[in-house]
Write a protein that holds these residues in place. Structure first.
Motif, PDB file in Angstrom:
ATOM      1  N   LEU A 122       0.827  -1.187   0.016  1.00 62.76           N
ATOM      2  CA  LEU A 122       0.001  -0.018   0.022  1.00 62.76           C
ATOM      3  C   LEU A 122       1.003   1.212  -0.001  1.00 62.76           C
ATOM      4  O   LEU A 122       1.784   1.237   0.805  1.00 62.76           O
ATOM      5  N   VAL A 123       0.714   1.904  -1.005  1.00 62.87           N
ATOM      6  CA  VAL A 123       1.526   3.323  -1.016  1.00 62.87           C
ATOM      7  C   VAL A 123       0.675   4.316  -0.532  1.00 62.87           C
ATOM      8  O   VAL A 123      -0.540   4.740  -1.202  1.00 62.87           O
ATOM      9  N   VAL A 124       1.133   5.274   0.280  1.00 63.60           N
ATOM     10  CA  VAL A 124       0.463   6.321   1.067  1.00 63.60           C
ATOM     11  C   VAL A 124       1.370   7.434   0.583  1.00 63.60           C
ATOM     12  O   VAL A 124       2.509   7.660   1.061  1.00 63.60           O
ATOM     13  N   THR A 125       0.603   8.512   0.116  1.00 62.49           N
ATOM     14  CA  THR A 125       1.386   9.798  -0.060  1.00 62.49           C
ATOM     15  C   THR A 125       0.559  11.015   0.371  1.00 62.49           C
ATOM     16  O   THR A 125      -0.605  11.053   0.577  1.00 62.49           O
ATOM     17  N   GLY A 126       1.332  11.989   0.907  1.00 61.84           N
ATOM     18  CA  GLY A 126       0.676  13.170   1.337  1.00 61.84           C
ATOM     19  C   GLY A 126       2.006  13.915   1.593  1.00 61.84           C
ATOM     20  O   GLY A 126       3.181  13.971   1.531  1.00 61.84           O
ATOM     21  N   LYS A 127       1.319  15.361   1.701  1.00 60.63           N
ATOM     22  CA  LYS A 127       2.403  16.420   1.767  1.00 60.63           C
ATOM     23  C   LYS A 127       3.088  16.365   3.420  1.00 60.63           C
ATOM     24  O   LYS A 127       2.221  16.142   4.298  1.00 60.63           O
ATOM     25  N   LEU A 128       4.424  16.608   3.457  1.00 62.01           N
ATOM     26  CA  LEU A 128       4.975  16.582   4.871  1.00 62.01           C
ATOM     27  C   LEU A 128       4.577  17.872   5.398  1.00 62.01           C
ATOM     28  O   LEU A 128       4.352  18.904   5.165  1.00 62.01           O
ATOM     29  N   PRO A 129       4.769  17.434   6.931  1.00 62.97           N
ATOM     30  CA  PRO A 129       4.298  18.899   7.928  1.00 62.97           C
ATOM     31  C   PRO A 129       5.371  19.685   7.660  1.00 62.97           C
ATOM     32  O   PRO A 129       6.506  19.372   7.486  1.00 62.97           O
ATOM     33  N   VAL A 130       5.082  21.078   7.827  1.00 62.13           N
ATOM     34  CA  VAL A 130       6.108  22.197   7.820  1.00 62.13           C
ATOM     35  C   VAL A 130       6.600  22.283   9.502  1.00 62.13           C
ATOM     36  O   VAL A 130       5.779  22.561  10.191  1.00 62.13           O
ATOM     37  N   ASN A 131       7.969  22.137   9.517  1.00 65.65           N
ATOM     38  CA  ASN A 131       8.412  22.199  10.933  1.00 65.65           C
ATOM     39  C   ASN A 131       9.204  23.493  11.094  1.00 65.65           C
ATOM     40  O   ASN A 131      10.265  23.412  11.823  1.00 65.65           O
ATOM     41  N   GLU A 132       9.161  24.482  10.091  1.00 62.39           N
ATOM     42  CA  GLU A 132      10.176  25.732  10.503  1.00 62.39           C
ATOM     43  C   GLU A 132       9.403  26.929  10.562  1.00 62.39           C
ATOM     44  O   GLU A 132       8.238  27.083   9.839  1.00 62.39           O
ATOM     45  N   PHE A 133      10.058  27.956  11.111  1.00 54.40           N
ATOM     46  CA  PHE A 133       9.429  29.064  11.068  1.00 54.40           C
ATOM     47  C   PHE A 133       9.311  29.913   9.630  1.00 54.40           C
ATOM     48  O   PHE A 133      10.251  29.659   8.848  1.00 54.40           O
ATOM     49  N   SER A 134       8.391  30.834   9.353  1.00 58.98           N
ATOM     50  CA  SER A 134       8.332  31.588   8.248  1.00 58.98           C
ATOM     51  C   SER A 134       9.765  32.247   8.190  1.00 58.98           C
ATOM     52  O   SER A 134       9.980  33.055   9.048  1.00 58.98           O
ATOM     53  N   ALA A 135      10.358  32.453   6.992  1.00 57.32           N
ATOM     54  CA  ALA A 135      11.523  33.547   6.851  1.00 57.32           C
ATOM     55  C   ALA A 135      10.876  34.627   6.652  1.00 57.32           C
ATOM     56  O   ALA A 135      11.794  35.784   6.727  1.00 57.32           O
ATOM     57  N   THR A 136       9.888  35.029   6.584  1.00 56.46           N
ATOM     58  CA  THR A 136       9.194  36.587   6.668  1.00 56.46           C
ATOM     59  C   THR A 136       8.985  37.037   7.964  1.00 56.46           C
ATOM     60  O   THR A 136       8.761  38.240   8.156  1.00 56.46           O
ATOM     61  N   GLY A 137       9.104  36.208   9.054  1.00 57.68           N
ATOM     62  CA  GLY A 137       8.987  36.698  10.303  1.00 57.68           C
ATOM     63  C   GLY A 137       7.506  36.757  10.802  1.00 57.68           C
ATOM     64  O   GLY A 137       7.313  37.071  11.847  1.00 57.68           O
ATOM     65  N   ALA A 138       6.630  36.195   9.970  1.00 54.63           N
ATOM     66  CA  ALA A 138       5.365  36.104  10.462  1.00 54.63           C
ATOM     67  C   ALA A 138       4.942  35.100  11.864  1.00 54.63           C
ATOM     68  O   ALA A 138       5.728  33.960  11.781  1.00 54.63           O
TER      69      ALA A 138
END
Length: 124
Positions: free
Chosen positions: A88-104
């Motif tokens: 079974l091949v499961v695909t999905g976008k990985l979670p984002v674990n870093e802060f925004s470069a724009t400082g938001a």
């Protein structure tokens, strides 16, 4: 009537009819009211949930309208003994674990209030 004589046509009674098993049309007991259906409870995640943003459910989905989930696919590989191995091949976008470069920063939360009556909803 002789014991070997058979009833035919209108003389033969019918003990079972198709409508007896039809829940929409068949006879229903009038003295017993069915109980209400039990409510469905879906657990709420305790924290942020990973939305893999790969496949979006239909807007009219009964349980998860317009929510994003994983995509799945099947793949097969031939093993050394000639048998097939199902994967079974499961695909999905990985979670984002870093802060925004724009400082938001994190989203702002307005005022928080707590009800003195507790956390239960009163029936209307």
């Amino acid at each position: 009537m002789e014991p070997e004589e058979r009833l035919v046509g209108a003389d033969r009674g019918q003990t079972v009819t198709d409508s007896m098993y039809d829940l929409d049309v068949g006879p229903k007991p009038m003295d017993v009211v069915p109980g209400p259906l039990p409510p469905l409870f879906y657990s709420i995640p305790l924290g942020p949930a990973w939305a893999p943003y790969q496949v979006q459910a239909a807007a009219n989905d009964a349980l998860f309208p317009s929510e994003w989930t994983f995509d799945t696919n099947q793949s097969y590989a031939q093993m050394a003994d000639g048998s097939m191995l199902a994967n079974l091949v499961v695909t999905g976008k990985l979670p984002v674990n870093e802060f925004s470069a724009t400082g938001a920063g994190a989203p702002g939360i307005g005022s928080i209030s707590q009800s003195a009556t507790g956390d239960r909803c009163q029936p209307t």
